[in-house]
Design a protein around this motif. Structure first.
Motif, short mmCIF file in Angstrom:
data_model
loop_
_atom_site.label_atom_id
_atom_site.label_comp_id
_atom_site.label_asym_id
_atom_site.label_seq_id
_atom_site.Cartn_x
_atom_site.Cartn_y
_atom_site.Cartn_z
N VAL A 107 -0.07 -5.64 4.13
CA VAL A 107 -0.05 -6.29 5.44
C VAL A 107 1.35 -6.19 6.03
O VAL A 107 2.33 -6.38 5.32
CB VAL A 107 -0.49 -7.77 5.33
N ILE A 108 1.41 -5.82 7.30
CA ILE A 108 2.68 -5.83 8.02
C ILE A 108 2.57 -6.95 9.05
O ILE A 108 1.70 -6.90 9.92
CB ILE A 108 2.93 -4.50 8.78
N GLU A 109 3.42 -7.94 8.92
CA GLU A 109 3.36 -9.04 9.86
C GLU A 109 4.50 -8.92 10.86
O GLU A 109 5.66 -8.87 10.48
CB GLU A 109 3.46 -10.36 9.10
N MET A 110 4.14 -8.83 12.14
CA MET A 110 5.14 -8.70 13.19
C MET A 110 5.44 -10.08 13.75
O MET A 110 4.62 -10.68 14.42
CB MET A 110 4.63 -7.79 14.31
N VAL A 153 2.93 -8.69 1.76
CA VAL A 153 3.22 -8.71 3.20
C VAL A 153 4.66 -8.27 3.44
O VAL A 153 5.59 -8.79 2.82
CB VAL A 153 3.03 -10.15 3.76
N PHE A 154 4.81 -7.29 4.32
CA PHE A 154 6.14 -6.99 4.86
C PHE A 154 6.28 -7.88 6.08
O PHE A 154 5.60 -7.67 7.09
CB PHE A 154 6.26 -5.54 5.31
N HIS A 155 7.11 -8.89 5.98
CA HIS A 155 7.29 -9.80 7.11
C HIS A 155 8.46 -9.29 7.95
O HIS A 155 9.61 -9.35 7.53
CB HIS A 155 7.57 -11.22 6.57
N LEU A 156 8.13 -8.75 9.13
CA LEU A 156 9.18 -8.16 9.97
C LEU A 156 9.53 -9.09 11.13
O LEU A 156 8.65 -9.75 11.68
CB LEU A 156 8.75 -6.81 10.53
N LEU A 188 13.60 -6.34 8.60
CA LEU A 188 12.85 -7.02 7.54
C LEU A 188 13.35 -8.45 7.37
O LEU A 188 14.55 -8.67 7.24
CB LEU A 188 13.01 -6.26 6.22
N ASP A 189 12.42 -9.39 7.40
CA ASP A 189 12.81 -10.76 7.03
C ASP A 189 12.66 -10.90 5.52
O ASP A 189 13.60 -11.22 4.81
CB ASP A 189 11.96 -11.78 7.78
#
Lengths: 270, 343
Positions: A35-38, A219-222, A263-264
């Motif tokens: 998941v990529i979260e914008m 999740v990549f939290h961006l 990236l966060d």
């Protein structure tokens, strides 16, 4: 196969089963999701439409639109190998007011530990010139991409930012101090145009993203900072450039938004 | 013998029952032997009887515009090769005038880009441009799709053209337009018959002389039997491009200021006025322009400034021979083809 093999087979199987049960190092196989979260931001704050933010140039802006296309995702494994998301699943339109649209799921990714994610801001040139039959979902100019497509200069609007600012001149059409930055241009088909597609690489620092068939998707939290579009490398002065569409100034806007994704953190579920 | 009769009867009976599906048969698109290979991929969107019929219905229907007043056919008229004769620019919605001279709609299968600035790279994407243009139809393509879905006639036409779909979607609408436009092939002029050695292809002495001159002096840009190279060029009709910067408006590249796509010269005698701004009303004034009227500017095409001399040297005799030749490019069968006209 000789008889001895079959005689020994049950025992062999038993030993193998036993070993795997005792083994603490997990086998990494199968497929999982990523998941990529914008997470849209305005500087240090969460982006909220209508709230006032100050740009690097000192202009005050209240945003009302923040949409962007991202596409062509590639995940880089910690061993350096890359997984490219198939073309048919790699186009996403993120709209600020639609939180679901900002949570992108990349499906059926081979299990592994991923250290980077790469993608493109915008819709690549091949897709931009593809025939009608291939324009479904968010790429349909009469449907999902409505408002994010230029029919006269056929191509998608990669990043759309709108708002108002007391520093901006009064727009004769709306009688308001409006800001409008619609940036597209994919480089042209047979004859060249400006190319405002930007590639982004997000590297993890401490923790890689663990994709496993049995776990919930990592999740990549961006962070996506809309104020970054107004600075670095060039500060935008909204009094001088309250709008930008297809035109030479769009290159300045695109160079600015190239670094708005950071990236966060990575969130693993194991 | 008896068995054969029964078999034949069965065939006839099947054929009769199959009438419903008949509309979905493919139509053969005319691909002239003197043309190169089409650019558009017909395999991805084969022209069918029902698809063509639907595309034609859309082409003639003002439902596409915001207030149902403007149809494609209002500015693209069959007898002038689907251009707008005697209009430098055309009337759009609310009495507004468009920005550029309505181009002929013909031989689109062979074009790599569309409109004067080449802003649209695929035939499928043409239709939504005039629909959305605020000076032309000023309607959102999404709303057009919504309107079509509510319309019983279009529900029927779409079902026939795209069986198996429950509702009308935008890509289908675009494909239907393409199927109609794919059929608009013009290649039966006297010139075509001449180069294909067909009957009715006789050219007189003046026309032959014009053809020779054309090859020497015009075919750099008006290349091949399509009579265009599809390239963007500044042909010196203005010395400054302040209102309309042409290809630059699409590309944002300074070298493109004042450049417009070379138009085809097919049916040129019936597509007056000429140039993107409709500046010239007659072929005579066009040739006079190339002979003596070319204006210099930084992006002027080098072909129009050879050895420091502006324009293309053409005597009065040469100009009249060229015009005689250009008139042989009029394709009467195309501009009178009833299949393309409003029912």
């Amino acid at each position: 196969m000789n008889k001895t093999f079959f005689q020994w087979l049950p025992l062999f199987a038993f030993v193998v089963l036993g070993m795997s049960a005792c083994d603490k190092t997990e086998t990494i196989d199968g497929l999982g999701d990523v998941v990529i979260e914008m997470d849209n931001r305005a500087g240090d704050d969460e982006l909220v439409f209508g709230t006032k933010y100050v740009t690097a140039n000192g202009d005050t802006i209240q945003f009302s639109t923040f949409n962007y296309f991202v596409s062509n995702f590639v995940l880089v494994n910690e061993d350096g190998s890359e997984y490219t998301v198939p073309k048919e699943d790699c186009y996403f339109l993120c709209k600020h007011e639609d939180a679901d649209s900002r949570e992108l799921t990349l499906r059926n990714v081979p299990a592994g530990n991923y250290k980077s994610v790469k993608f493109t801001i915008g819709v690549d040139s091949l897709k931009s010139v593809s025939p009608a039959a291939e324009r479904t979902g968010v790429l349909d100019p009469t449907g999902g991409a409505a408002g994010m497509y230029w029919s006269w200069n056929a191509g998608y609007i990669f990043v759309k930012v709108e708002g108002t600012s007391p520093q901006a001149p009064i727009d004769v059409n709306t009688n308001e101090r409006t800001l409008q930055y619609h940036t597209g241009l994919f480089g042209g088909k047979d004859s060249p145009t400006l190319n405002n597609l930007k590639k982004v690489t997000i590297n993890t620092t401490s923790e890689t993203a663990h994709v496993r068939k049995s776990h919930e998707a990592p999740v990549f939290h961006l962070y996506v900072d809309v104020l970054e579009m107004f600075t670095s490398p060039t500060n935008i002065n909204v009094a001088l450039n309250p709008t930008s569409h297809a035109g030479p100034y769009s290159a300045t806007v695109a160079n600015n938004y190239a670094d708005m994704f950071t990236l966060d953190h990575v969130h693993n579920h194991d | 013998m008896n068995k054969f009769l029964i078999f034949s009867l069965l065939v006839v009976w099947f054929a009769a029952c199959n009438k419903e599906d008949k509309g979905n048969e493919n139509i053969v698109v005319f691909l002239p032997s003197n043309f190169p290979k089409p650019v558009y991929n017909l395999e991805l969107n084969p022209v069918t009887e029902a698809g063509f019929k639907l595309g034609k219905q859309l082409f003639y229907d003002p439902i596409l515009s915001r207030d149902s007043t403007i149809a494609c056919a209002d500015c693209h008229i069959s007898f002038s090769a689907f251009s707008h004769p005697d209009h430098a620019t055309s009337h759009g919605i609310d009495g507004l005038f468009g920005k550029r001279n309505a181009p002929a709609v013909q031989n689109l299968l062979w074009q790599t880009a569309f409109f004067w600035d080449g802003g649209v790279p695929d035939m499928d994407l043409i239709s939504i441009n005039p629909i959305q243009n605020p000076l032309e139809m000023d309607e959102s393509p999404a709303r057009v799709v919504w309107k079509l879905n509510r319309n019983p006639l279009y529900q029927k036409l779409f079902k026939a053209a795209f069986p198996g779909k429950d509702s009308i979607d935008g890509p289908q609408m675009m494909q239907a337009f393409s199927q109609f436009m794919a059929m608009l092939v013009s290649a039966n002029s006297r010139y075509d018959k001449h180069v294909r050695n067909e009957q009715g292809g006789d050219l007189n002495a003046s026309e032959i002389a014009g053809l020779q001159l054309f090859k020497e002096k015009c075919s750099t840009c008006h290349a091949t039997d399509l009579f265009t190279d599809g390239v963007y060029r500044n042909n010196g009709i203005l010395s400054e491009f302040t209102n309309d910067k042409g290809r630059f408006e699409v590309s944002s590249l300074p070298d493109d200021i004042g450049k417009f796509k070379t138009p085809s010269l097919r049916n040129v005698a019936v597509t007056q006025p000429y140039m993107h701004n409709g500046k010239f009303k007659t072929l005579e004034s066009v040739l006079e322009h190339y002979a003596t009227g070319v204006k210099d500017s930084p992006t002027l095409d080098p072909a129009l400034k050879q050895h420091g001399v502006l324009g293309i040297p053409l005597s009065q005799d040469e100009q009249s021979n060229l015009i005689a030749f250009l008139k042989t490019l009029t394709d009467e069968t195309f501009i009178r083809d009833e299949r393309f006209q409003q029912n």
